[in-house]
Design a protein around this motif. Structure first.
Motif, short mmCIF file in Angstrom:
data_model
loop_
_atom_site.label_atom_id
_atom_site.label_comp_id
_atom_site.label_asym_id
_atom_site.label_seq_id
_atom_site.Cartn_x
_atom_site.Cartn_y
_atom_site.Cartn_z
N LEU A 15 31.96 41.60 53.21
CA LEU A 15 32.49 42.06 51.92
C LEU A 15 32.96 40.89 51.07
CD1 LEU A 15 33.48 44.21 49.93
CD2 LEU A 15 35.61 44.35 51.27
N ILE A 16 33.75 39.99 51.68
CA ILE A 16 34.27 38.86 50.92
C ILE A 16 33.14 37.96 50.45
CG2 ILE A 16 35.68 36.77 51.07
CD1 ILE A 16 37.50 38.26 52.98
N GLU A 17 32.17 37.75 51.31
CA GLU A 17 31.04 36.90 50.94
C GLU A 17 30.29 37.50 49.74
OE1 GLU A 17 27.27 34.55 53.01
OE2 GLU A 17 28.46 36.00 54.16
N GLU A 18 30.11 38.81 49.73
CA GLU A 18 29.43 39.46 48.61
C GLU A 18 30.25 39.36 47.33
OE1 GLU A 18 28.69 43.43 49.89
OE2 GLU A 18 27.00 42.88 51.17
N ILE A 19 31.56 39.50 47.45
CA ILE A 19 32.42 39.36 46.27
C ILE A 19 32.33 37.95 45.71
CG2 ILE A 19 34.81 39.37 45.47
CD1 ILE A 19 35.39 41.57 47.52
N ILE A 51 40.29 28.34 51.32
CA ILE A 51 40.11 28.92 52.64
C ILE A 51 40.80 30.29 52.68
CG2 ILE A 51 40.53 28.66 55.12
CD1 ILE A 51 40.59 25.63 54.66
N PHE A 52 40.07 31.31 53.11
CA PHE A 52 40.63 32.65 53.32
C PHE A 52 40.85 32.84 54.82
CE2 PHE A 52 38.43 33.08 49.27
CZ PHE A 52 39.31 33.85 48.52
N LEU A 53 42.06 33.20 55.21
CA LEU A 53 42.40 33.36 56.63
C LEU A 53 42.96 34.75 56.90
CD1 LEU A 53 44.28 30.04 57.55
CD2 LEU A 53 41.84 30.54 57.74
N ASP A 54 42.38 35.43 57.86
CA ASP A 54 42.95 36.69 58.32
C ASP A 54 44.16 36.36 59.20
OD1 ASP A 54 43.27 39.40 58.92
OD2 ASP A 54 42.02 39.22 60.72
N ILE A 110 38.75 43.96 44.52
CA ILE A 110 37.77 42.99 44.03
C ILE A 110 38.29 42.22 42.82
CG2 ILE A 110 35.46 42.74 43.01
CD1 ILE A 110 34.56 45.10 44.69
N THR A 111 38.89 42.92 41.87
CA THR A 111 39.41 42.26 40.67
C THR A 111 40.49 41.25 41.03
OG1 THR A 111 38.95 44.23 39.33
CG2 THR A 111 40.49 42.62 38.43
N GLU A 112 41.36 41.64 41.95
CA GLU A 112 42.44 40.74 42.38
C GLU A 112 41.88 39.50 43.05
OE1 GLU A 112 46.53 40.77 45.07
OE2 GLU A 112 45.05 42.39 45.28
N MET A 113 40.85 39.68 43.89
CA MET A 113 40.26 38.53 44.56
C MET A 113 39.63 37.57 43.57
SD MET A 113 37.67 38.24 47.78
CE MET A 113 39.06 38.14 48.92
N HIS A 114 38.92 38.08 42.57
CA HIS A 114 38.34 37.22 41.54
C HIS A 114 39.43 36.38 40.88
CE1 HIS A 114 34.34 38.69 41.90
NE2 HIS A 114 34.52 39.86 41.32
N ALA A 115 40.52 37.05 40.50
CA ALA A 115 41.60 36.36 39.80
C ALA A 115 42.26 35.30 40.67
CB ALA A 115 42.64 37.37 39.32
N ARG A 116 42.52 35.64 41.93
CA ARG A 116 43.21 34.71 42.81
C ARG A 116 42.33 33.52 43.16
NH1 ARG A 116 47.89 36.45 43.75
NH2 ARG A 116 48.38 38.66 43.75
N LEU A 117 41.04 33.76 43.27
CA LEU A 117 40.13 32.65 43.58
C LEU A 117 40.03 31.68 42.41
CD1 LEU A 117 38.23 31.32 45.54
CD2 LEU A 117 36.40 32.78 44.70
N ARG A 118 40.01 32.21 41.19
CA ARG A 118 39.97 31.32 40.02
C ARG A 118 41.21 30.44 39.97
NH1 ARG A 118 37.46 35.82 37.52
NH2 ARG A 118 39.46 36.62 36.75
N VAL A 119 42.36 31.03 40.26
CA VAL A 119 43.60 30.25 40.27
C VAL A 119 43.56 29.20 41.38
CG1 VAL A 119 46.09 30.35 40.68
CG2 VAL A 119 44.99 32.08 39.24
N ALA A 120 43.04 29.59 42.55
CA ALA A 120 42.96 28.66 43.68
C ALA A 120 42.05 27.49 43.35
CB ALA A 120 42.44 29.40 44.92
N GLN A 121 40.93 27.74 42.70
CA GLN A 121 40.01 26.66 42.35
C GLN A 121 40.63 25.71 41.33
OE1 GLN A 121 36.39 26.38 43.73
NE2 GLN A 121 37.89 27.25 45.11
N MET A 122 41.37 26.26 40.36
CA MET A 122 42.07 25.41 39.39
C MET A 122 43.12 24.56 40.09
SD MET A 122 42.49 28.17 36.27
CE MET A 122 43.68 27.13 35.43
#
Length: 216
Positions: A15-19, A51-54, A110-122
């Motif tokens: 799921l995460i990989e597809e997102i 890095i995403f960690l369970d 999904i929307t939250e993950m997009h937003a958090r990843l953009r912040v993480a990359q910045m």
């Protein structure tokens, strides 16, 4: 830069990989255990930018794994986002104390993950710039490449964050903000804070080179 996803649940990894791919990220690696993740990181074939960690994994959970990752100098500030179905504050506290940058609860939005990843990359880009400045400082101190990397060339601005590595249980401003956002209003009133003010820091910055200012 590559993104690493660590989760023992195959469905969550898929799921995460597809997102991530839907958001334009192509270089994605997955691991199903903490041990496998460490092997990927230490091998150094890829430098992971996020890095995403369970948290809940057998043998080595995400909190322990986060601590091992933070012990690696090149991953001291890499954004680490914890994934958990647990809302237990003790686990959240433990994750942040081990160096987690942020966390998300399952099921994944999904929307939250997009937003958090953009912040993480910045954040990763900002931290990379700060780390490059510190590396130049190390070269200068060792007398290596002082002519090749003059202090005036160090790209470090007054507003840039100064990263503190050697004080236990210190977390960055971004991590603190993420942590407080997850707390309820009642829980926030249970915290206290200590602040230090430096007089006329702009003057100190103007009278020193950027690398000198970073090491004051």
């Amino acid at each position: 830069m590559a993104i690493l996803v660590v989760d023992d649940d195959r469905n969550i990894r898929t799921l995460i990989e597809e997102i991530l791919r839907s958001d334009g990220y192509e270089d994605i690696q997955c691991a199903e255990s903490g041990r496998e993740a460490l092997e990927l990181i230490i091998a150094g074939d890829e430098r992971f930018s996020t890095i995403f960690l369970d948290i809940q994994m057998p043998e080595m959970d995400g909190i322990e794994l986060c601590g091992h990752i933070r012990a690696l100098p090149e991953y001291r500030q890499t954004p680490i986002i914890m994934l958990t179905s647990m809302k237990d504050k003790a686990h959240v506290d433990a994750a942040f104390m081990q160096g987690a940058t942020d966390y998300m609860t399952k099921p994944i939005d999904i929307t939250e993950m997009h937003a958090r990843l953009r912040v993480a990359q910045m954040l990763f880009e900002e931290q990379t710039r700060a780390q490059e400045a510190q590396n130049r400082e190390a070269d200068l101190r060792l007398g290596m490449g002082a002519s090749a990397h003059p202090a005036s060339d160090t790209q470090f601005e007054f507003a840039d964050p100064v990263i503190i590595y050697d004080v236990p249980r210190v977390i960055g401003s971004t991590e603190m903000e993420n942590y407080l956002h997850r707390m309820s209003h009642v829980q926030r009133f249970m915290f206290s804070a200590i602040a230090f003010q430096i007089d006329r820091p702009e003057r100190l910055f103007s009278l020193s080179t950027p690398v000198e200012f970073m090491t004051f």
